[in-house]
Design a protein around this motif. Structure first.
Motif, PDB file in Angstrom:
ATOM      1  N   TYR A 127       0.866  -1.170   0.000  1.00  0.00           N
ATOM      2  CA  TYR A 127       0.000   0.000   0.000  1.00  0.00           C
ATOM      3  C   TYR A 127       0.906   1.223   0.000  1.00  0.00           C
ATOM      4  O   TYR A 127       1.869   1.291   0.775  1.00  0.00           O
ATOM      5  CB  TYR A 127      -0.891   0.023   1.246  1.00  0.00           C
ATOM      6  CG  TYR A 127      -1.852  -1.137   1.351  1.00  0.00           C
ATOM      7  CD1 TYR A 127      -3.167  -1.025   0.898  1.00  0.00           C
ATOM      8  CD2 TYR A 127      -1.451  -2.342   1.920  1.00  0.00           C
ATOM      9  CE1 TYR A 127      -4.052  -2.088   1.004  1.00  0.00           C
ATOM     10  CE2 TYR A 127      -2.329  -3.413   2.021  1.00  0.00           C
ATOM     11  CZ  TYR A 127      -3.628  -3.281   1.564  1.00  0.00           C
ATOM     12  OH  TYR A 127      -4.510  -4.335   1.667  1.00  0.00           O
ATOM     13  N   SER A 128       0.609   2.186  -0.865  1.00  0.00           N
ATOM     14  CA  SER A 128       1.493   3.344  -0.970  1.00  0.00           C
ATOM     15  C   SER A 128       0.711   4.589  -1.335  1.00  0.00           C
ATOM     16  O   SER A 128      -0.405   4.510  -1.866  1.00  0.00           O
ATOM     17  CB  SER A 128       2.579   3.091  -2.019  1.00  0.00           C
ATOM     18  OG  SER A 128       2.010   2.955  -3.308  1.00  0.00           O
ATOM     19  N   ALA A 129       1.311   5.735  -1.053  1.00  0.00           N
ATOM     20  CA  ALA A 129       0.683   7.008  -1.411  1.00  0.00           C
ATOM     21  C   ALA A 129       1.738   8.091  -1.483  1.00  0.00           C
ATOM     22  O   ALA A 129       2.731   8.075  -0.748  1.00  0.00           O
ATOM     23  CB  ALA A 129      -0.385   7.404  -0.386  1.00  0.00           C
ATOM     24  N   LYS A 130       1.508   9.009  -2.418  1.00  0.00           N
ATOM     25  CA  LYS A 130       2.236  10.269  -2.469  1.00  0.00           C
ATOM     26  C   LYS A 130       1.223  11.392  -2.314  1.00  0.00           C
ATOM     27  O   LYS A 130       0.119  11.311  -2.869  1.00  0.00           O
ATOM     28  CB  LYS A 130       2.990  10.411  -3.801  1.00  0.00           C
ATOM     29  CG  LYS A 130       4.191   9.509  -3.922  1.00  0.00           C
ATOM     30  CD  LYS A 130       4.967   9.742  -5.212  1.00  0.00           C
ATOM     31  CE  LYS A 130       4.331   9.018  -6.380  1.00  0.00           C
ATOM     32  NZ  LYS A 130       5.152   9.107  -7.607  1.00  0.00           N
ATOM     33  N   LYS A 131       1.594  12.411  -1.571  1.00  0.00           N
ATOM     34  CA  LYS A 131       0.684  13.515  -1.283  1.00  0.00           C
ATOM     35  C   LYS A 131       0.091  14.093  -2.574  1.00  0.00           C
ATOM     36  O   LYS A 131       0.807  14.461  -3.497  1.00  0.00           O
ATOM     37  CB  LYS A 131       1.416  14.612  -0.508  1.00  0.00           C
ATOM     38  CG  LYS A 131       0.544  15.779  -0.080  1.00  0.00           C
ATOM     39  CD  LYS A 131       1.346  16.785   0.741  1.00  0.00           C
ATOM     40  CE  LYS A 131       0.479  17.932   1.204  1.00  0.00           C
ATOM     41  NZ  LYS A 131      -0.031  18.744   0.087  1.00  0.00           N
ATOM     42  N   GLY A 132      -1.246  14.134  -2.611  1.00  0.00           N
ATOM     43  CA  GLY A 132      -1.944  14.723  -3.738  1.00  0.00           C
ATOM     44  C   GLY A 132      -2.064  13.853  -4.963  1.00  0.00           C
ATOM     45  O   GLY A 132      -2.613  14.277  -5.980  1.00  0.00           O
ATOM     46  N   GLU A 133      -1.566  12.606  -4.886  1.00  0.00           N
ATOM     47  CA  GLU A 133      -1.565  11.733  -6.065  1.00  0.00           C
ATOM     48  C   GLU A 133      -2.337  10.434  -5.852  1.00  0.00           C
ATOM     49  O   GLU A 133      -2.275   9.526  -6.682  1.00  0.00           O
ATOM     50  CB  GLU A 133      -0.124  11.424  -6.482  1.00  0.00           C
ATOM     51  CG  GLU A 133       0.660  12.668  -6.888  1.00  0.00           C
ATOM     52  CD  GLU A 133       2.048  12.339  -7.394  1.00  0.00           C
ATOM     53  OE1 GLU A 133       2.215  11.276  -8.036  1.00  0.00           O
ATOM     54  OE2 GLU A 133       2.969  13.139  -7.155  1.00  0.00           O
ATOM     55  N   GLY A 134      -3.072  10.331  -4.758  1.00  0.00           N
ATOM     56  CA  GLY A 134      -3.869   9.144  -4.515  1.00  0.00           C
ATOM     57  C   GLY A 134      -3.101   8.049  -3.805  1.00  0.00           C
ATOM     58  O   GLY A 134      -1.901   8.154  -3.557  1.00  0.00           O
ATOM     59  N   ALA A 135      -3.830   6.995  -3.468  1.00  0.00           N
ATOM     60  CA  ALA A 135      -3.253   5.846  -2.775  1.00  0.00           C
ATOM     61  C   ALA A 135      -3.439   4.599  -3.630  1.00  0.00           C
ATOM     62  O   ALA A 135      -4.389   4.496  -4.412  1.00  0.00           O
ATOM     63  CB  ALA A 135      -3.918   5.657  -1.418  1.00  0.00           C
ATOM     64  N   PHE A 136      -2.526   3.638  -3.439  1.00  0.00           N
ATOM     65  CA  PHE A 136      -2.520   2.447  -4.289  1.00  0.00           C
ATOM     66  C   PHE A 136      -2.320   1.191  -3.455  1.00  0.00           C
ATOM     67  O   PHE A 136      -1.653   1.207  -2.423  1.00  0.00           O
ATOM     68  CB  PHE A 136      -1.398   2.551  -5.330  1.00  0.00           C
ATOM     69  CG  PHE A 136      -1.621   3.631  -6.352  1.00  0.00           C
ATOM     70  CD1 PHE A 136      -2.130   3.325  -7.600  1.00  0.00           C
ATOM     71  CD2 PHE A 136      -1.331   4.964  -6.058  1.00  0.00           C
ATOM     72  CE1 PHE A 136      -2.346   4.315  -8.543  1.00  0.00           C
ATOM     73  CE2 PHE A 136      -1.548   5.966  -6.987  1.00  0.00           C
ATOM     74  CZ  PHE A 136      -2.060   5.646  -8.234  1.00  0.00           C
ATOM     75  N   LYS A 137      -2.914   0.104  -3.935  1.00  0.00           N
ATOM     76  CA  LYS A 137      -2.625  -1.244  -3.447  1.00  0.00           C
ATOM     77  C   LYS A 137      -1.904  -1.939  -4.582  1.00  0.00           C
ATOM     78  O   LYS A 137      -2.500  -2.224  -5.618  1.00  0.00           O
ATOM     79  CB  LYS A 137      -3.908  -1.970  -3.072  1.00  0.00           C
ATOM     80  CG  LYS A 137      -3.688  -3.396  -2.583  1.00  0.00           C
ATOM     81  CD  LYS A 137      -5.012  -4.083  -2.289  1.00  0.00           C
ATOM     82  CE  LYS A 137      -4.795  -5.516  -1.828  1.00  0.00           C
ATOM     83  NZ  LYS A 137      -6.089  -6.220  -1.581  1.00  0.00           N
ATOM     84  N   ASN A 138      -0.618  -2.209  -4.394  1.00  0.00           N
ATOM     85  CA  ASN A 138       0.253  -2.581  -5.507  1.00  0.00           C
ATOM     86  C   ASN A 138       0.083  -1.543  -6.617  1.00  0.00           C
ATOM     87  O   ASN A 138       0.310  -0.363  -6.367  1.00  0.00           O
ATOM     88  CB  ASN A 138      -0.021  -4.017  -5.953  1.00  0.00           C
ATOM     89  CG  ASN A 138       0.458  -5.029  -4.914  1.00  0.00           C
ATOM     90  OD1 ASN A 138       1.368  -4.754  -4.145  1.00  0.00           O
ATOM     91  ND2 ASN A 138      -0.154  -6.199  -4.895  1.00  0.00           N
TER      92      ASN A 138
END
Length: 269
Positions: free
Chosen positions: A130-141
């Protein structure tokens, strides 16, 4: 931190996380050296320490001006969140790691002057990041996570909380919290704060409540949950102090507001 800098740090941190995870999986069935910290149930292993040392060495070599706030003693002594700070839990869910060999995570939040820029929660044994960058959304893989559904009826909500809420304690009146359990659809506990944040961000848990977490337990999760429209506060609805151990409520803003107003505030002693 500009976008180019954020992207570079994100890519490098992601590579290190996958490397650390692979090493943990390779050694998962080797005999463990287990110590205790604050109490007999507060476990730490040689794997916790070696994984944190791996991150600390790489960060300090690559980014000499970055700071580290971490659990096992390889970080810096911080009195502010000025600059770029990596907040690291090398194995979140150590008891699960020891007893189950699963349901634990590497958790890294990267903050710039107190603002969460990057978050990673890596379920090591499932190889799910699980990852995220500020303002760019979050991802699962590589799959983008949708925004949280604010229309979930309260009686259909799934809440993550441990049993300490339901036992007699000095912070909340347990009978009111027992009523919360009866009023929602269901409750779960996973034994890893990082994974519970990840499940909130994924939308499979509506809110996560805990009486006490350290910064390395919640830093990454805050960034990821924020990117799907969630909120993270204390159980009283106040802002989180990133340098302190604190209570935490995280998740769907609509569900969280009702939990805090109708249950927690009425249960506070």
């Amino acid at each position: 931190m500009n976008k180019a800098q954020r992207d570079t740090i994100f890519s490098q941190a992601k590579q290190w996380i996958y490397e650390a995870g692979a090493k943990i999986r390779e050694q998962i069935h080797t005999p463990l050296t287990i110590d205790t910290k604050s109490n007999p149930n507060d476990l730490v292993t040689a794997m916790d320490r070696s994984t944190e040392a791996f991150f600390a060495k790489n960060i300090k070599h690559t980014y000499t001006d970055h700071l580290i706030l971490s659990e096992e003693g390889y970080g810096d002594q911080l009195d502010s969140m000025d600059g770029i700070v990596w907040i690291i839990d090398p194995i979140d869910g150590t008891m699960n790691f020891v007893h189950q060999k699963r349901n634990f995570a590497i958790s890294i939040g990267i903050f710039n002057d107190g603002v969460g820029e990057i978050g990673f929660i890596y379920d090591v044994m499932e190889d799910v990041l699980y990852s995220a960058k500020k303002g760019e959304g979050a991802f699962k893989n590589n799959e983008r996570l949708p925004q949280l559904n604010r229309g979930v009826p309260f009686h259909q909500a799934m809440i993550s909380m441990n049993h300490f809420w339901l036992c007699e304690n000095r912070l909340v009146e347990e009978k009111r919290m027992q009523q919360l359990v009866k009023d929602v659809r269901g409750t779960r506990t996973y034994g890893s704060a990082a994974l519970e944040f990840a499940y909130v961000a994924e939308g499979i848990i509506d809110n996560y409540l805990t009486l006490s977490l350290s910064p390395w337990d919640y830093a990454a999760g805050m960034v990821i949950v924020n990117e799907v429209g969630g909120v993270t506060t204390t159980i009283d609805g106040d802002n989180i102090d990133m340098l302190s151990k604190t209570s935490v409520a995280a998740g769907n803003p609509v569900i969280q507001e009702k939990i805090i107003t109708d249950y927690i505030k009425q249960a506070r002693k």
